[in-house]
Design an enzyme around this catalytic site. Structure first.
Site, PDB file in Angstrom:
ATOM      1  CG  ASP A   1     106.111   0.664   2.310  1.00 18.56           C
ATOM      2  OD1 ASP A   1     106.356  -0.397   1.486  1.00 18.56           O
ATOM      3  OD2 ASP A   1     104.976   0.780   2.194  1.00 18.56           O
TER       4      ASP A   1
ATOM      5  CE  LYS B   1      98.036   7.720   3.383  1.00 15.36           C
ATOM      6  NZ  LYS B   1      99.240   7.573   3.322  1.00 15.36           N
TER       7      LYS B   1
END
Lengths: 478, 246
Positions: A139, A46
């Site tokens: 989240d 990532k």
């Protein structure tokens, strides 16, 4: 493409493969490791987006994730193989998670209550594990959960808050309330971060979606549109899908209370209720079949003005609401240790703000060929042991809804107790131990020493003072 | 390199040795002393000798306001500090005094900057005790991470995208990455005279490869250090401060 790393490039022993995904919190590529760096599981890399058109939040949330994710040790989050330390070339190499995305599961919603409960309990387990490591995710959304072998794996810690690390988002007004509009909690909108009950609100929305196929507050696109969740009572799930059982509606709406103090105290409690529908304490919430009237909504709106979350470090808060498993040997109803066990459990419950108590009796499997009398049949045996457990529990004078009684037929009581503790994320196991002399006589380990050696949590072994000889040396050690 | 960053030792040999032993057990191979080796405590000479030896082996050593006061005393020191500095001046050898006088105020390395007070006007001995003070300190530094002493409580300031800084109170033993494009100012705390009602010595470790900082509190025989202060005939309040951590 605004990333510093492109497919085909190699960095610190990892080769970048094809691009898998791009999102607000970064870009994800397949990755492979050279033999010296191979951790033995499939990898992705990532990286944050950089340059014009990339949000500041992307850079900050990448920094947050690369700080928090490597500290988590859990089968409910991707393992981290490497984190780039050069500030000019940030990356995280992490475990690629294979499984079904929660978003796909929700695509099939509404689901039957039993399936909602199974999936919901798996999501709650994952949250509880993360919360117990002092992290609040902040989240939750379908895209951030993957279901793998019955477990839930939680992804993307870009908005997470670790109680023992600087919060790179807090006090940055531009980033307040960051999160996905449909799932953000009321207190998060007010800029209060770090309360694990914020994640329970997000969990409540996911449960609502699984049970009804819709989100309770829609997907607002303006800040004003988000605000109404601070007071609005969502339409009860049973108004949308009439077949939803009362207990499931109770669990969902309790998660969605606008005031965090009114929600479940922990994700462990949510998982517990979803696994024990019969133990859910039903209130007026479970009865609703219509949306709240104007008067009630106005009253809530007025009261919401003063509601505030008070975040405490998750580990500190959760340490005062333990899940306790106590093992009672109901094959020996006269065992004097039963009273001693009750005294110890009573003190533990007294010393904490909240608790969940599982009272377990692991009984020997029924002999082959059932007798004709009820107490000789398997179900009859379980029932009579259940009465014994209830009799053990009654003198504690504790409310029944925080306690569940379990009679399990088992060839190995230690395995049963350990499994019960693991499945319920127990903090403490309490059980009787044989007297010292009985232990030395035993040709194999006692249940108590097996449990003490293998439990992932604390174990209290209860002995009677002054007993050096067991009541019945011939019997199998308890 | 894993470097132990020690400040405000204040002539407390027991606290210094405890921190050095703790740092060695964690694998530290380098040292930085952010000043105030003397003042308050009873072992000025032994502490300076120990640091001279480590400086000869490559440790960073900087000057603090108490060290500077051995050479030239400013008027702002209180009665107790005066008494302990007078006593230190008597017990230090000429070599040790020359060593203190030779110390620089700031050391810039990559990726960290070290200073006793603030990188901005270091000789003015201003306290980095607020986000604003941390901001002006880091603006004067080249490196992204600055380590300060002078203020005796551990604190970590970090920059937001706007450039303003936020204060964070570190949890001892938790390693914190000080990476990203942002700036960081770490106040490592005092080895020899902590003032947060916890007598345990304070210092920090910094790994300049992974860019991680970990703050520590190290319990040591603070009663022995306080006893020495009394035996040296220094003001009793200085002993009491070591005992109570105030």
């Amino acid at each position: 493409m605004p990333t510093l790393i492109a497919p085909g490039e190699a960095i610190d022993g990892y080769t970048v493969g094809a691009r898998l995904h791009e999102g607000g919190n970064g870009y994800i590529f397949h990755a492979s490791a050279d033999p010296a760096h191979d951790p033995g599981y499939p990898l992705v890399m990532k990286v944050p987006g950089v340059g014009a058109g990339e949000p500041t939040l992307g850079v900050v949330s990448f920094e947050i994730e690369s700080t928090i994710l490597p500290r988590l040790s859990s089968r409910h989050v991707p393992r981290v193989a490497a984190v780039g330390t050069d500030p000019m070339l940030p990356y995280i190499v992490m475990e690629a998670i294979e499984g079904e995305g929660l978003a796909d599961v929700i695509g099939r919603a509404p689901l039957p209550a039993s399936e909602v409960a199974d999936i919901g309990a798996a999501l709650a387990d994952a949250l509880f594990d993360v919360h117990r490591q002092n992290v609040v995710h902040h989240d939750l959304k379908p895209e951030n959960f993957i279901l793998r072998d019955g477990d839930a794996v939680l992804l993307d810690f870009g908005l997470a808050r670790h109680a023992e690390l600087p919060d790179l988002i807090e006090e940055d007004r531009g980033l307040l309330g960051a999160g996905s509009a449909a799932y953000v909690s009321p207190e998060q909108l007010a800029g209060v971060r770090g309360d694990p009950r914020s994640d329970l609100f997000g969990l409540g929305i996911l449960l609502y979606q699984l049970a009804t196929g819709t989100t309770p507050f829609g997907e607002p696109e303006t800040f004003e549109g988000l605000e109404d969740r601070r007071w609005r009572v969502p339409a009860p799930p049973r108004a949308i899908v009439p077949g939803i059982p009362a207990w499931l509606q109770e669990v969902i709406l309790l998660c969605l209370e606008p005031d965090p103090l009114q929600r479940y105290p922990s994700a462990g409690h949510v998982a517990f209720d979803l696994r024990h529908p019969g133990e859910v304490k039903l209130t007026a919430r479970s009865e609703r079949t219509e949306s709240a009237g104007l008067g009630e909504q106005l009253r809530n709106w007025w009261q919401a003005k003063g509601a505030r979350a008070v975040p405490v470090a998750p580990r500190t808060a959760l340490s005062r609401m333990p899940v306790v498993v106590v093992a009672i040997d109901t094959d020996r109803i006269d065992d004097p240790r039963h009273e001693a066990l009750r005294r110890v459990v009573g003190k533990v419950l007294e010393a904490n703000d909240d608790y969940r108590l599982l009272v377990v009796s692991a009984i020997k499997a029924a002999p082959m060929g059932e007798g004709s009398r009820l107490e000789e049949t398997a179900s009859g045996r379980v029932l009579s042991h259940r009465h014994l457990l209830r009799a053990w529990f009654a003198p504690l004078k504790r409310p029944p809804e925080k306690t569940s009684l379990h009679v399990v037929e088992s060839p190995d009581p230690a395995v049963t107790i350990l499994e019960m503790a693991r499945a319920n994320s127990a903090d403490l196991i309490v059980l009787g131990a044989p007297a010292p002399r009985a232990r030395t006589l035993a040709w194999r380990r006692s249940t108590a020493s097996s449990v003490a050696a293998e439990a992932a949590c604390s174990v209290y072994l209860v002995r009677l003072p002054g007993t050096s000889t067991p009541p019945d040396p011939a019997a199998e050690p308890a | 390199m894993l470097r132990a960053i020690l400040s405000d030792v204040h002539a407390n040999l027991e606290a210094l040795e405890a921190c050095l032993a703790h740092a060695r057990s964690k694998g530290a191979t380098g040292y930085a002393f952010l000043g105030d080796l003397v003042g308050y405590g009873a072992d000025a000479s032994a502490v300076v000798e120990r640091v001279m030896q480590l400086a000869a082996e490559g440790a960073v050593a900087l000057k603090g306001n108490h060290d500077a006061a051995i050479e030239k005393r400013d008027s702002y020191f209180n009665h107790d500090a005066h008494a302990s500095l007078d006593w230190a001046a008597k017990t230090l050898s000429d070599t040790q005094k020359r060593f203190l006088a030779s110390l620089p105020l700031v050391a810039e390395t990559k990726p960290a900057c070290f200073v006793h007070a603030s990188v901005r006007a270091p000789a003015k001995w201003t306290y980095v005790d607020s986000p604003g003070a941390a901001e002006s300190c880091t603006k004067a530094a080249i490196a992204a991470v600055t380590f300060c002493g002078h203020v005796h409580d551990q604190k970590l300031y970090f920059g937001k995208p706007s450039g303003h800084m936020t204060a964070f109170t570190p949890v001892p033993g938790v390693n914190i990455p000080v990476r990203g494009q942002r700036r960081w100012v770490a106040i490592v705390g005092s080895v020899g005279q902590p003032r947060d009602r916890n007598p345990a010595a304070a210092y920090a470790l910094f790994d300049d490869e992974t860019r991680e900082v970990t703050f520590y509190r190290v319990p040591y025989d603070h009663l022995a250090a306080a006893r020495k202060v009394r035996e040296a005939g220094l003001p009793g309040s200085l002993a009491w401060r070591i005992e109570a951590g105030i």
